[in-house]
Design an enzyme around this catalytic site. Structure first.
Site, short mmCIF file in Angstrom:
data_model
loop_
_atom_site.label_atom_id
_atom_site.label_comp_id
_atom_site.label_asym_id
_atom_site.label_seq_id
_atom_site.Cartn_x
_atom_site.Cartn_y
_atom_site.Cartn_z
N LEU A 24 0.82 -1.22 0.00
CA LEU A 24 0.00 0.00 0.00
C LEU A 24 0.85 1.26 0.00
CD1 LEU A 24 -2.81 -1.06 2.52
CD2 LEU A 24 -2.78 -1.28 0.02
N ALA A 26 0.31 5.88 -0.74
CA ALA A 26 -0.64 6.97 -0.47
C ALA A 26 -1.83 6.95 -1.43
CB ALA A 26 0.08 8.31 -0.53
N HIS A 28 -3.44 4.22 -2.50
CA HIS A 28 -4.42 3.32 -1.89
C HIS A 28 -5.10 3.99 -0.68
CE1 HIS A 28 -1.50 0.19 -3.55
NE2 HIS A 28 -2.63 -0.16 -4.11
P1 AMP Z 1 -3.64 -2.24 -6.92
O1 AMP Z 1 -3.23 -2.58 -5.52
O2 AMP Z 1 -2.52 -1.73 -7.78
O3 AMP Z 1 -4.45 -3.33 -7.58
O4 AMP Z 1 -4.63 -1.01 -6.80
C1 AMP Z 1 -5.74 -1.07 -5.96
C2 AMP Z 1 -6.59 0.15 -6.21
O5 AMP Z 1 -5.81 1.31 -5.94
C3 AMP Z 1 -7.06 0.26 -7.66
O6 AMP Z 1 -8.40 0.76 -7.66
C4 AMP Z 1 -6.11 1.28 -8.24
O7 AMP Z 1 -6.64 2.00 -9.32
C5 AMP Z 1 -5.87 2.17 -7.04
N1 AMP Z 1 -4.63 2.92 -7.19
C6 AMP Z 1 -3.38 2.42 -7.39
N2 AMP Z 1 -2.49 3.43 -7.53
C7 AMP Z 1 -3.19 4.58 -7.41
C8 AMP Z 1 -2.85 5.96 -7.47
N3 AMP Z 1 -1.60 6.37 -7.68
N4 AMP Z 1 -3.84 6.87 -7.31
C9 AMP Z 1 -5.12 6.48 -7.11
N5 AMP Z 1 -5.51 5.20 -7.06
C10 AMP Z 1 -4.56 4.26 -7.20
#
Ligand code: AMP
Length: 278
Positions: A24, A26, A28
């Site tokens: 995780l 910022a 997330h």
């Molecule tokens: P992940 O753990 O990469 O599968 O991401 C989980 C959630 O966090 C997904 O909905 C992503 O789109 C979101 N997410 C990941 N990176 C970012 C970011 N930099 N800004 C906003 N949301 C993010």
């Protein structure tokens, strides 16, 4: 997890839900805060979903830090971190097929990826039940596909999209940024600078898709080890614009490249989002 969500709803609380793969950052945590503003009780899942990784992708080396993640989730009421064989029990064979929204952008480069995402998200929604689920616009195509899926399958979920969170220099936060060497980290900045250059061109009146792409490519190409796509597309259908963005219309500019061995994605909706770099 289901019992906790049922109990929260029975107590009259609105359930918020943030699915993640952990490691995780910022970005997330902003989703968790968003969930908290829209719900009374918030849960986060941490699950590195094997079915959304291709055979040559980074499933086994994807960063995992459950203890560190749980420590960051203070504002959350529940953390759900199942083992793979709890989500895919022996005999499991059902998959959620995705239609035309997976035909462009990452779809052709990651066969089966969105089917894996939709399958695991459907399983998670089945466990959590009625909720408001928050997804990041960083994964723009994923958000669009999940909105479609929730509508098509009548799932009792309100989907909320949350803005991309960036490092102070503009790099979109990603768990995969941890793979970058110091030199690659510098080169990776070209993604957000490329998006910013295209944003400037759009704001200056440029509507030719090729010229907007060129504006991004001028910065992205020299920095990238390889390019999957730099595409201008309709933000709703995700169909690439052939020639022009029509006057008054928004346009999604989405990029996916490798810097070294690390695959990075970023995007901006021209005519809607602020420039990714100040
Ligand atoms: P992940 O753990 O990469 O599968 O991401 C989980 C959630 O966090 C997904 O909905 C992503 O789109 C979101 N997410 C990941 N990176 C970012 C970011 N930099 N800004 C906003 N949301 C993010």
């Amino acid at each position: 997890m289901r019992a906790a969500c049922v109990a929260a709803r029975s107590a009259g609380q609105r359930v918020g839900f943030v699915p993640t793969m952990g490691a995780l950052h910022a970005g997330h945590l902003a989703l968790v805060r968003e969930a908290r503003t829209r719900a009374d009780w918030a849960a986060t899942s941490i699950f590195v979903n094997p079915t959304q990784f291709g055979p040559n992708e980074d499933f086994s080396k994807y960063p995992r830090d459950l203890d560190g993640d749980v420590a960051k989730l203070e504002g959350c009421d529940a953390v759900f971190a199942p083992e793979p064989n709890a989500m895919y029990v022996p005999g499991d064979e059902t998959r959620v097929h995705v239609g035309a929204l997976a035909a462009s952008l990452c779809g052709p480069h990651r066969p089966g990826h969105f089917e894996g995402v939709c399958t695991v998200v459907t399983k998670l929604f089945g466990i959590v039940g009625a909720c408001t689920a928050v997804f990041g616009k960083k994964d723009y195509q994923q958000l669009a596909i999940i909105r479609r899926m929730v509508a098509d399958l009548f799932l009792p979920v309100t989907v909320v999209g949350s803005p991309i969170i960036r490092e102070p220099d503009g790099l979109a936060m990603s768990s995969r940024n941890a793979y970058l060497s110091a030199d690659e980290r510098k080169r990776a900045l070209a993604l957000s600078w490329g998006l910013a250059a295209a944003t400037r061109a759009f704001e200056g009146g440029e509507r030719r898709a090729g010229a907007l792409r060129d504006a991004a490519n001028a910065l992205v190409t020299p920095a990238a080890t390889s390019i999957d796509y730099v595409t201008i597309a309709d933000p709703d259908s995700l169909v690439p614009f052939e020639s022009h963005v029509k006057v008054g219309e928004r346009a999604l500019l989405a990029v996916a490249v490798r810097v070294g061995a690390t695959r990075l994605i970023d995007n901006v909706v021209l005519g809607e989002d602020p420039s990714p770099v100040g």
